[in-house]
Design a protein around this motif. Sequence first.
Motif, PDB file in Angstrom:
ATOM      1  N   ARG A 157       0.853  -1.186   0.000  1.00 41.57           N
ATOM      2  CA  ARG A 157       0.000   0.000   0.000  1.00 41.57           C
ATOM      3  C   ARG A 157       0.893   1.242   0.000  1.00 41.57           C
ATOM      4  NH1 ARG A 157      -5.130   1.871   1.094  1.00 41.57           N
ATOM      5  NH2 ARG A 157      -5.383   3.576   2.599  1.00 41.57           N
ATOM      6  N   LEU A 158       0.728   2.084  -1.019  1.00 39.97           N
ATOM      7  CA  LEU A 158       1.549   3.272  -1.180  1.00 39.97           C
ATOM      8  C   LEU A 158       0.717   4.490  -0.805  1.00 39.97           C
ATOM      9  CD1 LEU A 158       3.081   2.335  -4.650  1.00 39.97           C
ATOM     10  CD2 LEU A 158       3.914   1.728  -2.368  1.00 39.97           C
ATOM     11  N   VAL A 159       1.188   5.236   0.173  1.00 41.16           N
ATOM     12  CA  VAL A 159       0.391   6.327   0.746  1.00 41.16           C
ATOM     13  C   VAL A 159       1.116   7.655   0.577  1.00 41.16           C
ATOM     14  CG1 VAL A 159      -0.629   7.247   2.863  1.00 41.16           C
ATOM     15  CG2 VAL A 159      -0.706   4.785   2.408  1.00 41.16           C
ATOM     16  N   TYR A 160       0.378   8.625   0.069  1.00 42.95           N
ATOM     17  CA  TYR A 160       0.888   9.989  -0.071  1.00 42.95           C
ATOM     18  C   TYR A 160       0.019  10.908   0.781  1.00 42.95           C
ATOM     19  CZ  TYR A 160       2.147  14.433  -2.324  1.00 42.95           C
ATOM     20  OH  TYR A 160       2.574  15.704  -2.585  1.00 42.95           O
ATOM     21  N   ALA A 161       0.631  11.676   1.657  1.00 42.78           N
ATOM     22  CA  ALA A 161      -0.084  12.659   2.462  1.00 42.78           C
ATOM     23  C   ALA A 161      -0.097  13.982   1.706  1.00 42.78           C
ATOM     24  CB  ALA A 161       0.577  12.816   3.830  1.00 42.78           C
ATOM     25  N   SER A 162      -1.278  14.424   1.294  1.00 39.97           N
ATOM     26  CA  SER A 162      -1.359  15.557   0.368  1.00 39.97           C
ATOM     27  C   SER A 162      -0.877  16.857   0.980  1.00 39.97           C
ATOM     28  CB  SER A 162      -2.801  15.727  -0.117  1.00 39.97           C
ATOM     29  OG  SER A 162      -3.665  16.029   0.968  1.00 39.97           O
ATOM     30  N   LEU A 163      -0.903  16.977   2.288  1.00 36.07           N
ATOM     31  CA  LEU A 163      -0.472  18.224   2.905  1.00 36.07           C
ATOM     32  C   LEU A 163       1.033  18.420   2.838  1.00 36.07           C
ATOM     33  CD1 LEU A 163      -2.801  18.635   6.008  1.00 36.07           C
ATOM     34  CD2 LEU A 163      -3.075  19.444   3.675  1.00 36.07           C
ATOM     35  N   TRP A 164       1.789  17.373   2.493  1.00 35.17           N
ATOM     36  CA  TRP A 164       3.225  17.557   2.292  1.00 35.17           C
ATOM     37  C   TRP A 164       3.457  18.665   1.263  1.00 35.17           C
ATOM     38  CZ3 TRP A 164       4.874  11.754   1.616  1.00 35.17           C
ATOM     39  CH2 TRP A 164       4.918  11.148   2.876  1.00 35.17           C
ATOM     40  N   GLU A 165       2.691  18.623   0.163  1.00 38.75           N
ATOM     41  CA  GLU A 165       2.873  19.629  -0.881  1.00 38.75           C
ATOM     42  C   GLU A 165       2.453  21.000  -0.388  1.00 38.75           C
ATOM     43  OE1 GLU A 165       4.268  19.665  -3.901  1.00 38.75           O
ATOM     44  OE2 GLU A 165       5.002  17.751  -3.227  1.00 38.75           O
ATOM     45  N   SER A 172      -6.239  21.136  -8.302  1.00 34.95           N
ATOM     46  CA  SER A 172      -5.149  22.001  -7.876  1.00 34.95           C
ATOM     47  C   SER A 172      -3.816  21.391  -8.268  1.00 34.95           C
ATOM     48  CB  SER A 172      -5.199  22.206  -6.355  1.00 34.95           C
ATOM     49  OG  SER A 172      -4.874  20.984  -5.695  1.00 34.95           O
ATOM     50  N   ALA A 173      -2.780  22.219  -8.235  1.00 28.33           N
ATOM     51  CA  ALA A 173      -1.429  21.717  -8.493  1.00 28.33           C
ATOM     52  C   ALA A 173      -1.065  20.640  -7.481  1.00 28.33           C
ATOM     53  CB  ALA A 173      -0.432  22.870  -8.435  1.00 28.33           C
ATOM     54  N   GLU A 174      -1.549  20.820  -6.256  1.00 29.24           N
ATOM     55  CA  GLU A 174      -1.277  19.839  -5.209  1.00 29.24           C
ATOM     56  C   GLU A 174      -1.893  18.489  -5.550  1.00 29.24           C
ATOM     57  OE1 GLU A 174      -2.617  19.200  -0.584  1.00 29.24           O
ATOM     58  OE2 GLU A 174      -2.185  21.224  -1.286  1.00 29.24           O
ATOM     59  N   GLN A 175      -3.130  18.498  -6.021  1.00 28.95           N
ATOM     60  CA  GLN A 175      -3.800  17.241  -6.376  1.00 28.95           C
ATOM     61  C   GLN A 175      -3.113  16.561  -7.559  1.00 28.95           C
ATOM     62  OE1 GLN A 175      -7.636  19.138  -6.873  1.00 28.95           O
ATOM     63  NE2 GLN A 175      -8.477  18.007  -5.119  1.00 28.95           N
ATOM     64  N   ILE A 176      -2.715  17.367  -8.525  1.00 28.24           N
ATOM     65  CA  ILE A 176      -2.011  16.811  -9.678  1.00 28.24           C
ATOM     66  C   ILE A 176      -0.694  16.182  -9.244  1.00 28.24           C
ATOM     67  CG2 ILE A 176      -0.866  17.388 -11.858  1.00 28.24           C
ATOM     68  CD1 ILE A 176      -3.000  19.614 -12.178  1.00 28.24           C
ATOM     69  N   VAL A 184      -3.974  10.758   0.969  1.00 26.54           N
ATOM     70  CA  VAL A 184      -4.652  11.062   2.226  1.00 26.54           C
ATOM     71  C   VAL A 184      -4.572  12.557   2.494  1.00 26.54           C
ATOM     72  CG1 VAL A 184      -4.742  10.569   4.695  1.00 26.54           C
ATOM     73  CG2 VAL A 184      -4.009   8.786   3.099  1.00 26.54           C
ATOM     74  N   PRO A 185      -5.709  13.219   2.683  1.00 32.03           N
ATOM     75  CA  PRO A 185      -5.686  14.675   2.924  1.00 32.03           C
ATOM     76  C   PRO A 185      -5.327  14.992   4.371  1.00 32.03           C
ATOM     77  CG  PRO A 185      -7.938  13.877   2.945  1.00 32.03           C
ATOM     78  CD  PRO A 185      -7.079  12.687   2.587  1.00 32.03           C
ATOM     79  N   ASP A 186      -4.077  14.793   4.696  1.00 30.63           N
ATOM     80  CA  ASP A 186      -3.617  15.001   6.069  1.00 30.63           C
ATOM     81  C   ASP A 186      -2.122  15.259   6.038  1.00 30.63           C
ATOM     82  OD1 ASP A 186      -3.541  15.189   8.796  1.00 30.63           O
ATOM     83  OD2 ASP A 186      -4.259  13.160   9.189  1.00 30.63           O
ATOM     84  N   ASP A 187      -1.576  15.635   7.186  1.00 29.16           N
ATOM     85  CA  ASP A 187      -0.129  15.770   7.264  1.00 29.16           C
ATOM     86  C   ASP A 187       0.504  14.384   7.284  1.00 29.16           C
ATOM     87  OD1 ASP A 187       0.887  15.132  10.316  1.00 29.16           O
ATOM     88  OD2 ASP A 187      -1.203  15.784  10.229  1.00 29.16           O
ATOM     89  N   ALA A 188       1.774  14.303   6.977  1.00 31.39           N
ATOM     90  CA  ALA A 188       2.439  13.018   6.794  1.00 31.39           C
ATOM     91  C   ALA A 188       2.418  12.173   8.054  1.00 31.39           C
ATOM     92  CB  ALA A 188       3.881  13.249   6.341  1.00 31.39           C
TER      93      ALA A 188
END
Length: 295
Positions: free
Chosen positions: A34-42, A56-60, A87-91
């Motif tokens: 399972r590969l997880v990206y926390a969107s708030l990193w960007e 948004s650029a972040e979503q892209i 995941v829309p959260d901090d890492a």
Amino acid sequence: MDLPLVVGVDGSEPAMRAVDWATDEAAPRGLPLRLVYASLWERYEGAALAEGLDRSAEQIMADTVVEAAARRARRRDAGVKVTTEVVPDDAVGALLREGLNATALVLGSRGRSGIAGMLLGSVSLTVAARAHCPVIVLRGSHDNRAGAGRHRRVVLGVGDPSHGSAAARFAFQEAAERGVALEAVRAWRWSAHEPAGHPVEPGEPARRHEQGAVELLDKALSGAAAECPAVDVRRRTVEGTARTVLLDASTEAGLLVVGVRRHDSHGHTGMQLGRVAHAALHHAACPVAVVPERV
């Protein structure tokens, strides 16, 4: 159902090496990845919204990161089941929640926002200190040969047996899965007041210190050894600080396993690593598995 190996990805090369390593570990065990990206990193890095676009650029960026990581895993081993999640959260928050339903969390030594020269990224350090499952941080493997360590021994740093046996069990299982020897190491000192590196004097007091280390080592390994009798166990007691002894052992290891105590208070787990685990995460020459011990 087997719980997945969860990898935190952010598009950095250390994270991609973590994907390689986790893929190599998942394949022979039949585990999903399972590969997880926390969107708030960007967002923390100041990504601006893309004008005139539906996303948004972040979503892209998030979609690009997880898709690239998934492609890399599938190229490395097409038989591994790979899923992705943005995941829309901090890492830290995202990974700690993912760890509640994971075999282990696998992280790079630092992410894209890491400053050159930093020993370990703050996300990896914080997650290792607070997760409820084992956390594996990819120390070493900087030459993109993440799978090479599978054929090298597993090293277990043995602490106080009264603090739990989860790390010992994890180390035995890892050695069994890899088909390698397990080196269980217990450091001992002649005197807590002697400076590091000071040689011990021969004689009965020194022998008593060493014998105490042997007894603690045997006690710590007894339960896990009985559960995995086929593992080739090499017990070793070494005079010196635990930090120095384990870092030396990591130079020839495929994985270094250390246990850390977790004190749960009102449902919350504080940051507890200890000096030995902290040093291993910053300086070890191989991947480090931090295994929580409940006390």
